[in-house]
Design a protein around this motif. Structure first.
Motif, PDB file in Angstrom:
ATOM      1  N   PHE A 137       0.828  -1.203   0.000  1.00 38.45           N
ATOM      2  CA  PHE A 137       0.000   0.000   0.000  1.00 38.45           C
ATOM      3  C   PHE A 137       0.866   1.258   0.000  1.00 38.45           C
ATOM      4  N   ASP A 138       1.939   1.251   0.752  1.00 41.07           N
ATOM      5  CA  ASP A 138       2.832   2.404   0.785  1.00 41.07           C
ATOM      6  C   ASP A 138       3.438   2.660  -0.591  1.00 41.07           C
ATOM      7  N   ARG A 139       3.910   1.609  -1.236  1.00 41.18           N
ATOM      8  CA  ARG A 139       4.532   1.747  -2.561  1.00 41.18           C
ATOM      9  C   ARG A 139       3.520   2.220  -3.598  1.00 41.18           C
ATOM     10  N   ALA A 140       2.284   1.692  -3.538  1.00 43.26           N
ATOM     11  CA  ALA A 140       1.259   2.082  -4.500  1.00 43.26           C
ATOM     12  C   ALA A 140       0.908   3.555  -4.372  1.00 43.26           C
ATOM     13  N   GLN A 141       0.824   4.039  -3.142  1.00 42.57           N
ATOM     14  CA  GLN A 141       0.479   5.451  -2.928  1.00 42.57           C
ATOM     15  C   GLN A 141       1.597   6.374  -3.390  1.00 42.57           C
ATOM     16  N   ARG A 142       2.846   5.945  -3.222  1.00 46.02           N
ATOM     17  CA  ARG A 142       3.985   6.803  -3.575  1.00 46.02           C
ATOM     18  C   ARG A 142       4.309   6.785  -5.057  1.00 46.02           C
ATOM     19  N   THR A 143       4.070   5.662  -5.719  1.00 46.20           N
ATOM     20  CA  THR A 143       4.540   5.521  -7.103  1.00 46.20           C
ATOM     21  C   THR A 143       3.443   5.571  -8.156  1.00 46.20           C
ATOM     22  N   THR A 144       2.214   5.223  -7.801  1.00 47.66           N
ATOM     23  CA  THR A 144       1.148   5.173  -8.812  1.00 47.66           C
ATOM     24  C   THR A 144      -0.002   6.117  -8.511  1.00 47.66           C
ATOM     25  N   GLY A 145       0.032   6.792  -7.374  1.00 43.51           N
ATOM     26  CA  GLY A 145      -1.056   7.683  -7.024  1.00 43.51           C
ATOM     27  C   GLY A 145      -2.336   6.954  -6.674  1.00 43.51           C
ATOM     28  N   ALA A 146      -2.214   5.715  -6.198  1.00 43.24           N
ATOM     29  CA  ALA A 146      -3.390   4.940  -5.798  1.00 43.24           C
ATOM     30  C   ALA A 146      -4.094   5.622  -4.636  1.00 43.24           C
ATOM     31  N   PRO A 147      -5.406   5.372  -4.465  1.00 44.38           N
ATOM     32  CA  PRO A 147      -6.129   5.973  -3.336  1.00 44.38           C
ATOM     33  C   PRO A 147      -5.412   5.681  -2.018  1.00 44.38           C
ATOM     34  N   ALA A 148      -5.375   6.672  -1.162  1.00 42.94           N
ATOM     35  CA  ALA A 148      -4.644   6.537   0.098  1.00 42.94           C
ATOM     36  C   ALA A 148      -5.464   5.744   1.105  1.00 42.94           C
ATOM     37  N   ALA A 149      -5.060   4.502   1.342  1.00 42.14           N
ATOM     38  CA  ALA A 149      -5.694   3.705   2.382  1.00 42.14           C
ATOM     39  C   ALA A 149      -5.079   4.062   3.725  1.00 42.14           C
ATOM     40  N   THR A 150      -5.872   3.930   4.771  1.00 42.50           N
ATOM     41  CA  THR A 150      -5.329   4.049   6.125  1.00 42.50           C
ATOM     42  C   THR A 150      -4.792   2.679   6.518  1.00 42.50           C
ATOM     43  N   VAL A 151      -3.477   2.585   6.672  1.00 41.00           N
ATOM     44  CA  VAL A 151      -2.853   1.296   6.948  1.00 41.00           C
ATOM     45  C   VAL A 151      -2.316   1.288   8.376  1.00 41.00           C
ATOM     46  N   VAL A 152      -2.762   0.298   9.145  1.00 44.99           N
ATOM     47  CA  VAL A 152      -2.299   0.124  10.520  1.00 44.99           C
ATOM     48  C   VAL A 152      -1.448  -1.139  10.564  1.00 44.99           C
ATOM     49  N   LEU A 153      -0.167  -0.983  10.836  1.00 46.42           N
ATOM     50  CA  LEU A 153       0.743  -2.119  10.944  1.00 46.42           C
ATOM     51  C   LEU A 153       0.964  -2.427  12.416  1.00 46.42           C
TER      52      LEU A 153
END
Length: 271
Positions: A137-153
């Motif tokens: 999810f982090d890579r998708a948001q930074r490189t493809t402009g994918a919708p920003a999910a709220t990710v809890v690790l």
């Protein structure tokens, strides 16, 4: 076993693994005749399967790993197995997710494949104990402009399969609630249910299940009949099992008696 010299390496290794599981062991010369490939090709296949931890090479062939119940292959080793099946499962499982959902993904290579299909779904809240899934999810948001999910690790201690487990992870998971939980597993069987070789991972998975409104197992057909050291769920606790069409008809019939819903990825939903 099919006699076909045109199989892809992934397909050929899956057939070899099925044969080892069925017979307990195989010989190189038998496999070369059955699969119509060279001795060198078979030995490379056996080397790859041995590196993944699912078989043990012996003189002239291979046998099942006796320690399979307690052995946990690393993420990289597992990631090369059943690639097509995992992709089919990931596509089918992603169709179960709607925008705005709160979902959880456990560790594993199949949940990792699923994560890559979820990056375009809007307004997701994703809780995971998988470092690899969070990275997707982090890579998708930074490189493809994918919708920003709220990710809890979750925090925790890292396992060989890159899952975070232990008291810290368990405490974080118990405080949350999910619409959907997608669970990977080392094996499934009618008697033992869903199992893993890692005791701490089993406990973390139990906490995931307790916090989820709907539990979805994502596991390819080769996981059927495999029993790890620790059970973390009975099949009856699984709302939906998404698997691939390689699951034998007899196994599918048994699975339907236990899980609430069986989804075969290439065939759609099965009742």
């Amino acid at each position: 076993m099919a006699d076909n010299g045109n199989l892809l390496a992934e397909q050929r290794r899956a057939l070899i693994l099925d044969e080892v599981r069925r017979r307990g062991g195989v010989r190189v010369n038998e496999l070369t005749r059955q699969l119509n490939v060279s001795d060198m090709t078979i030995r490379r296949d056996l080397d790859a399967l041995a590196r993944s931890g699912v078989i043990e090479k012996v003189h002239g062939g291979a046998v099942m790993v006796e320690e399979a119940r307690t052995h946990e292959p690393g993420f990289e080793a597992k990631s090369v197995l059943e690639l097509s099946a995992k992709e089919q499962i990931a596509q089918a499982a992603a169709e179960l997710v709607t925008p705005g959902s709160a979902i959880a993904l456990s560790g594993g290579t199949t949940t990792y494949a699923l994560a890559q299909h979820l990056t375009e779904i809007e307004q997701l809240t994703v809780v995971t104990n998988s470092v690899r899934v969070a990275d997707v999810f982090d890579r998708a948001q930074r490189t493809t402009g994918a919708p920003a999910a709220t990710v809890v690790l979750t925090g925790g201690v890292r396992t060989p399969s890159d899952a975070l487990v232990g008291p810290i992870a368990d405490r974080a998971i118990r405080s949350l609630h999910f619409d959907l939980l997608f669970l990977g597993t080392h094996g499934l069987s009618p008697e033992a249910g869903l199992t893993t070789p890692n005791l701490a991972e089993a406990e973390t998975n139990r906490n995931f299940i307790a916090s989820a409104r709907r539990v979805i197992a994502v596991a390819d057909h080769t996981k059927w009949g495999i029993v790890g050291l620790s059970t973390f769920a009975a099949l009856a606790e699984v709302d939906t099992w998404v698997t691939d069409s390689g699951l034998p008809a007899e196994a599918a019939s048994v699975a339907r008696e236990h899980v609430r819903e069986l989804v075969l990825a290439q065939e759609g939903r099965a009742g």
